[in-house]
Design a protein around this motif. Structure first.
Motif, mmCIF file in Angstrom:
data_model
loop_
_atom_site.group_PDB
_atom_site.id
_atom_site.type_symbol
_atom_site.label_atom_id
_atom_site.label_comp_id
_atom_site.label_asym_id
_atom_site.label_seq_id
_atom_site.Cartn_x
_atom_site.Cartn_y
_atom_site.Cartn_z
ATOM 1 N N GLN A 53 54.996 0.681 115.595
ATOM 2 C CA GLN A 53 54.782 0.587 114.152
ATOM 3 C C GLN A 53 56.069 0.175 113.446
ATOM 4 O OE1 GLN A 53 55.412 3.589 111.620
ATOM 5 N NE2 GLN A 53 55.901 5.237 113.052
ATOM 6 N N MET A 60 51.975 9.729 114.128
ATOM 7 C CA MET A 60 51.244 8.742 114.932
ATOM 8 C C MET A 60 50.090 9.446 115.621
ATOM 9 S SD MET A 60 54.218 6.225 116.444
ATOM 10 C CE MET A 60 53.095 4.852 116.762
ATOM 11 N N THR A 90 48.885 5.400 112.155
ATOM 12 C CA THR A 90 50.079 6.073 111.647
ATOM 13 C C THR A 90 49.844 6.493 110.205
ATOM 14 O OG1 THR A 90 51.224 4.179 110.619
ATOM 15 C CG2 THR A 90 51.460 4.441 113.003
#
Lengths: 113, 117
Positions: free
Chosen positions: A25, A32, A93
């Motif tokens: 990410q 996450m 996320t």
């Protein structure tokens, strides 16, 4: 532009052969998540990390493990895949918890032969 | 614990017609509510969410939803659909538990919206 990246997009493995799925990410989010989504079903949360703190859902099989070596990366390890583990695996996320939007990656479709 | 029921598994509609996708939830605590869209072989994308305040929430792509606390519903609407709206739509809920929850999303089973020309 991609914010949550999953590799590979498609993974084929053999019954019992360990496999690792990757998520990264660029959002610098604290949390996450890994979800499993079987065909025509809702996503099901497997586990999540808040920073380095790991939280396993009670019904996640022991066959599934996860690692988060740093803020950007998170891995899903399936130690001995069975036919029933064939699914789409989604990484997501969020900046924090309550009410925060979860941003999903495109998913990895796992096939077990 | 929370649960979500999406009342229609499939909704076929013609292009430019209005559509409503229904979602009911159950929870013993206050909740946050979300609608996500999933196109084939892709991840989920947030359409809109309700956290607090005005019960009418506007989202992307012309969608809106109304939170009805008394009926525990959060139905999604669009006044005029396009072919490109064909996708699966998921309603989701997370607990508003004063900082003690971790934002776990509980999803409904999904509604497949098919827009016909």
């Amino acid at each position: 532009d991609a914010m949550v990246i999953q590799n590979p997009r498609y993974q084929v493995t053999q019954f019992g052969k360990p496999v690792t799925l990757s998520c990264s990410q660029t959002l610098n989010h604290n949390v996450m998540y890994w979800y499993q989504q079987k065909s025509s079903q809702a996503p099901k949360l497997l586990f999540h990390y808040y920073d380095k703190d790991f939280n396993n859902e009670a019904d996640t099989p022991d066959n599934f493990q996860s690692r988060r070596p740093n803020t950007s990366f998170c891995f899903l390890d399936i130690r001995s895949p069975g036919l029933g583990d064939a699914a789409m695996y989604l990484c997501a996320t969020s900046r924090d918890f309550e009410g925060d939007t979860q941003y999903f990656g495109p998913g990895t479709r796992l096939t077990v032969l | 614990a929370q649960s979500v029921t999406q009342l229609d598994s499939q909704v076929p509609v013609f292009e430019e017609a209005p559509v409503e996708l229904r979602c009911n939830y159950s929870s013993s605590v206050s909740v946050y509510l979300f609608w996500y869209v999933q196109y084939p072989n892709q991840g989920l994308q947030l359409l809109l969410k309700y956290l607090s305040g005005s019960t009418l929430v506007k989202g992307i792509n012309g969608f809106e939803a109304e939170f009805n606390k008394s009926q525990t519903s959060f139905h999604l609407r669009k006044p005029s659909v396009h072919i490109s709206d064909t996708a699966e739509y998921f309603c989701a809920v997370s607990a508003n538990a004063g900082g003690t929850s971790y934002g776990k999303l509980t999803f409904g089973q999904g509604t497949i919206l098919t827009v016909h020309p």
